[in-house]
Design a protein around this motif. Sequence first.
Motif, PDB file in Angstrom:
ATOM      1  N   ALA A  10       1.066  -1.350   0.048  1.00  0.00           N
ATOM      2  CA  ALA A  10      -0.024  -0.128  -0.021  1.00  0.00           C
ATOM      3  C   ALA A  10       1.052   1.180   0.149  1.00  0.00           C
ATOM      4  O   ALA A  10       0.614   2.268  -0.731  1.00  0.00           O
ATOM      5  CB  ALA A  10      -1.031  -0.042   1.148  1.00  0.00           C
ATOM      6  N   ALA A  11       2.060   1.136   0.853  1.00  0.00           N
ATOM      7  CA  ALA A  11       2.720   2.522   0.869  1.00  0.00           C
ATOM      8  C   ALA A  11       3.508   2.609  -0.741  1.00  0.00           C
ATOM      9  O   ALA A  11       3.411   3.648  -1.037  1.00  0.00           O
ATOM     10  CB  ALA A  11       3.718   2.010   1.829  1.00  0.00           C
ATOM     11  N   VAL A  12       3.899   1.634  -1.164  1.00  0.00           N
ATOM     12  CA  VAL A  12       4.476   1.791  -2.636  1.00  0.00           C
ATOM     13  C   VAL A  12       3.669   2.282  -3.537  1.00  0.00           C
ATOM     14  O   VAL A  12       3.710   3.321  -4.388  1.00  0.00           O
ATOM     15  CB  VAL A  12       5.127   0.579  -3.121  1.00  0.00           C
ATOM     16  CG1 VAL A  12       5.594   0.469  -4.481  1.00  0.00           C
ATOM     17  CG2 VAL A  12       6.320   0.145  -2.369  1.00  0.00           C
ATOM     18  N   ILE A  13       2.303   1.859  -3.671  1.00  0.00           N
ATOM     19  CA  ILE A  13       1.174   2.261  -4.473  1.00  0.00           C
ATOM     20  C   ILE A  13       0.759   3.734  -4.150  1.00  0.00           C
ATOM     21  O   ILE A  13       0.702   4.730  -5.179  1.00  0.00           O
ATOM     22  CB  ILE A  13      -0.107   1.161  -4.383  1.00  0.00           C
ATOM     23  CG1 ILE A  13       0.311  -0.082  -4.907  1.00  0.00           C
ATOM     24  CG2 ILE A  13      -1.347   1.842  -5.182  1.00  0.00           C
ATOM     25  CD1 ILE A  13      -0.919  -1.134  -4.876  1.00  0.00           C
ATOM     26  N   LEU A  14       0.659   4.015  -2.956  1.00  0.00           N
ATOM     27  CA  LEU A  14       0.401   5.424  -2.412  1.00  0.00           C
ATOM     28  C   LEU A  14       1.647   6.349  -2.988  1.00  0.00           C
ATOM     29  O   LEU A  14       1.333   7.307  -3.809  1.00  0.00           O
ATOM     30  CB  LEU A  14       0.209   5.429  -1.145  1.00  0.00           C
ATOM     31  CG  LEU A  14      -1.263   5.100  -0.742  1.00  0.00           C
ATOM     32  CD1 LEU A  14      -1.197   5.198   0.877  1.00  0.00           C
ATOM     33  CD2 LEU A  14      -2.430   5.913  -1.280  1.00  0.00           C
ATOM     34  N   GLY A  15       2.877   5.956  -2.858  1.00  0.00           N
ATOM     35  CA  GLY A  15       3.875   6.552  -3.102  1.00  0.00           C
ATOM     36  C   GLY A  15       3.968   7.010  -4.554  1.00  0.00           C
ATOM     37  O   GLY A  15       4.079   8.061  -5.065  1.00  0.00           O
ATOM     38  N   ILE A  16       3.795   5.833  -5.343  1.00  0.00           N
ATOM     39  CA  ILE A  16       3.906   5.981  -7.043  1.00  0.00           C
ATOM     40  C   ILE A  16       2.827   6.888  -7.308  1.00  0.00           C
ATOM     41  O   ILE A  16       2.937   7.915  -8.283  1.00  0.00           O
ATOM     42  CB  ILE A  16       3.723   4.639  -7.465  1.00  0.00           C
ATOM     43  CG1 ILE A  16       4.903   3.942  -7.531  1.00  0.00           C
ATOM     44  CG2 ILE A  16       3.529   4.770  -8.951  1.00  0.00           C
ATOM     45  CD1 ILE A  16       4.746   2.332  -7.777  1.00  0.00           C
ATOM     46  N   ILE A  17       1.492   6.735  -6.901  1.00  0.00           N
ATOM     47  CA  ILE A  17       0.263   7.693  -7.211  1.00  0.00           C
ATOM     48  C   ILE A  17       0.720   9.233  -6.833  1.00  0.00           C
ATOM     49  O   ILE A  17       0.338  10.014  -7.678  1.00  0.00           O
ATOM     50  CB  ILE A  17      -0.822   7.337  -6.654  1.00  0.00           C
ATOM     51  CG1 ILE A  17      -1.166   5.924  -7.209  1.00  0.00           C
ATOM     52  CG2 ILE A  17      -2.092   8.191  -6.754  1.00  0.00           C
ATOM     53  CD1 ILE A  17      -2.529   5.388  -6.536  1.00  0.00           C
ATOM     54  N   GLY A  18       1.459   9.239  -5.610  1.00  0.00           N
ATOM     55  CA  GLY A  18       1.654  10.824  -5.344  1.00  0.00           C
ATOM     56  C   GLY A  18       2.586  11.502  -6.051  1.00  0.00           C
ATOM     57  O   GLY A  18       2.523  12.543  -6.230  1.00  0.00           O
ATOM     58  N   VAL A  19       3.698  10.752  -6.381  1.00  0.00           N
ATOM     59  CA  VAL A  19       4.763  11.209  -7.483  1.00  0.00           C
ATOM     60  C   VAL A  19       4.206  11.314  -8.854  1.00  0.00           C
ATOM     61  O   VAL A  19       4.287  12.385  -9.388  1.00  0.00           O
ATOM     62  CB  VAL A  19       5.791  10.130  -7.593  1.00  0.00           C
ATOM     63  CG1 VAL A  19       6.983  10.747  -8.232  1.00  0.00           C
ATOM     64  CG2 VAL A  19       6.470  10.169  -6.347  1.00  0.00           C
ATOM     65  N   ALA A  20       3.504  10.356  -9.392  1.00  0.00           N
ATOM     66  CA  ALA A  20       2.878  10.679 -10.903  1.00  0.00           C
ATOM     67  C   ALA A  20       1.995  11.710 -10.930  1.00  0.00           C
ATOM     68  O   ALA A  20       2.078  12.058 -11.851  1.00  0.00           O
ATOM     69  CB  ALA A  20       2.484   9.143 -11.146  1.00  0.00           C
ATOM     70  N   ALA A  21       0.852  11.714 -10.114  1.00  0.00           N
ATOM     71  CA  ALA A  21      -0.280  12.608 -10.193  1.00  0.00           C
ATOM     72  C   ALA A  21      -0.190  13.990  -9.759  1.00  0.00           C
ATOM     73  O   ALA A  21       0.314  14.097  -8.716  1.00  0.00           O
ATOM     74  CB  ALA A  21      -1.431  12.006  -9.446  1.00  0.00           C
ATOM     75  N   ALA A  22      -0.423  14.845 -10.574  1.00  0.00           N
ATOM     76  CA  ALA A  22      -0.127  16.383 -10.104  1.00  0.00           C
ATOM     77  C   ALA A  22      -1.234  16.555  -9.001  1.00  0.00           C
ATOM     78  O   ALA A  22      -2.277  16.195  -9.340  1.00  0.00           O
ATOM     79  CB  ALA A  22      -0.429  17.104 -11.370  1.00  0.00           C
ATOM     80  N   GLY A  23      -0.967  17.290  -8.078  1.00  0.00           N
ATOM     81  CA  GLY A  23      -1.680  17.647  -7.175  1.00  0.00           C
ATOM     82  C   GLY A  23      -1.962  16.572  -6.185  1.00  0.00           C
ATOM     83  O   GLY A  23      -2.763  17.142  -4.904  1.00  0.00           O
ATOM     84  N   LEU A  28       2.076  10.672  -1.352  1.00  0.00           N
ATOM     85  CA  LEU A  28       3.525  10.554  -1.070  1.00  0.00           C
ATOM     86  C   LEU A  28       3.830  10.320   0.337  1.00  0.00           C
ATOM     87  O   LEU A  28       4.299   9.613   0.919  1.00  0.00           O
ATOM     88  CB  LEU A  28       4.525  11.249  -1.971  1.00  0.00           C
ATOM     89  CG  LEU A  28       5.786  11.049  -1.652  1.00  0.00           C
ATOM     90  CD1 LEU A  28       6.317   9.493  -2.127  1.00  0.00           C
ATOM     91  CD2 LEU A  28       6.745  12.084  -2.331  1.00  0.00           C
ATOM     92  N   PHE A  29       3.257  11.379   0.910  1.00  0.00           N
ATOM     93  CA  PHE A  29       3.560  11.562   2.498  1.00  0.00           C
ATOM     94  C   PHE A  29       2.819  10.466   3.195  1.00  0.00           C
ATOM     95  O   PHE A  29       3.261  10.024   4.270  1.00  0.00           O
ATOM     96  CB  PHE A  29       3.293  12.685   3.142  1.00  0.00           C
ATOM     97  CG  PHE A  29       4.281  13.981   2.510  1.00  0.00           C
ATOM     98  CD1 PHE A  29       5.505  13.840   2.751  1.00  0.00           C
ATOM     99  CD2 PHE A  29       4.024  14.925   1.545  1.00  0.00           C
ATOM    100  CE1 PHE A  29       6.365  14.908   2.086  1.00  0.00           C
ATOM    101  CE2 PHE A  29       4.654  15.987   0.899  1.00  0.00           C
ATOM    102  CZ  PHE A  29       6.140  15.885   1.411  1.00  0.00           C
ATOM    103  N   ILE A  30       1.702  10.051   2.837  1.00  0.00           N
ATOM    104  CA  ILE A  30       0.596   9.085   3.484  1.00  0.00           C
ATOM    105  C   ILE A  30       1.473   7.742   3.319  1.00  0.00           C
ATOM    106  O   ILE A  30       1.526   6.930   4.182  1.00  0.00           O
ATOM    107  CB  ILE A  30      -0.497   9.267   2.829  1.00  0.00           C
ATOM    108  CG1 ILE A  30      -1.392  10.297   3.425  1.00  0.00           C
ATOM    109  CG2 ILE A  30      -1.301   7.819   3.568  1.00  0.00           C
ATOM    110  CD1 ILE A  30      -2.775  10.531   2.845  1.00  0.00           C
ATOM    111  N   GLY A  31       1.997   7.586   2.270  1.00  0.00           N
ATOM    112  CA  GLY A  31       2.675   6.322   1.770  1.00  0.00           C
ATOM    113  C   GLY A  31       3.915   6.142   2.541  1.00  0.00           C
ATOM    114  O   GLY A  31       4.122   4.962   3.142  1.00  0.00           O
ATOM    115  N   ILE A  32       4.620   7.379   2.786  1.00  0.00           N
ATOM    116  CA  ILE A  32       5.686   7.179   3.658  1.00  0.00           C
ATOM    117  C   ILE A  32       5.428   6.756   5.100  1.00  0.00           C
ATOM    118  O   ILE A  32       5.998   6.169   5.555  1.00  0.00           O
ATOM    119  CB  ILE A  32       6.661   8.637   3.398  1.00  0.00           C
ATOM    120  CG1 ILE A  32       7.101   8.516   2.092  1.00  0.00           C
ATOM    121  CG2 ILE A  32       7.763   8.531   4.702  1.00  0.00           C
ATOM    122  CD1 ILE A  32       7.790  10.053   1.982  1.00  0.00           C
TER     123      ILE A  32
END
Length: 56
Positions: A10-23, A28-32
């Motif tokens: 879940a952390a990896v997926i949230l991180g990828i979405i946080g980096v890829a999607a604008a806004g 990314l911080f939730i993933g961390i």
Amino acid sequence: MVLFLLLVLAAVILGIIGVAAAGLGYLLFIGIAVFVLALVLAAARLSGRTKRRTLR
């Protein structure tokens, strides 16, 4: 162990979405935070196992 792997996934997926999607940088911080939580839970489980063993 399954919980740890699911939290890391879940952390990896949230991180990828946080980096890829604008806004959506907050994801990314939730993933961390989820990754750190998974590490803390894994460390707590490992330390709990070692304390229960008694030497004979």
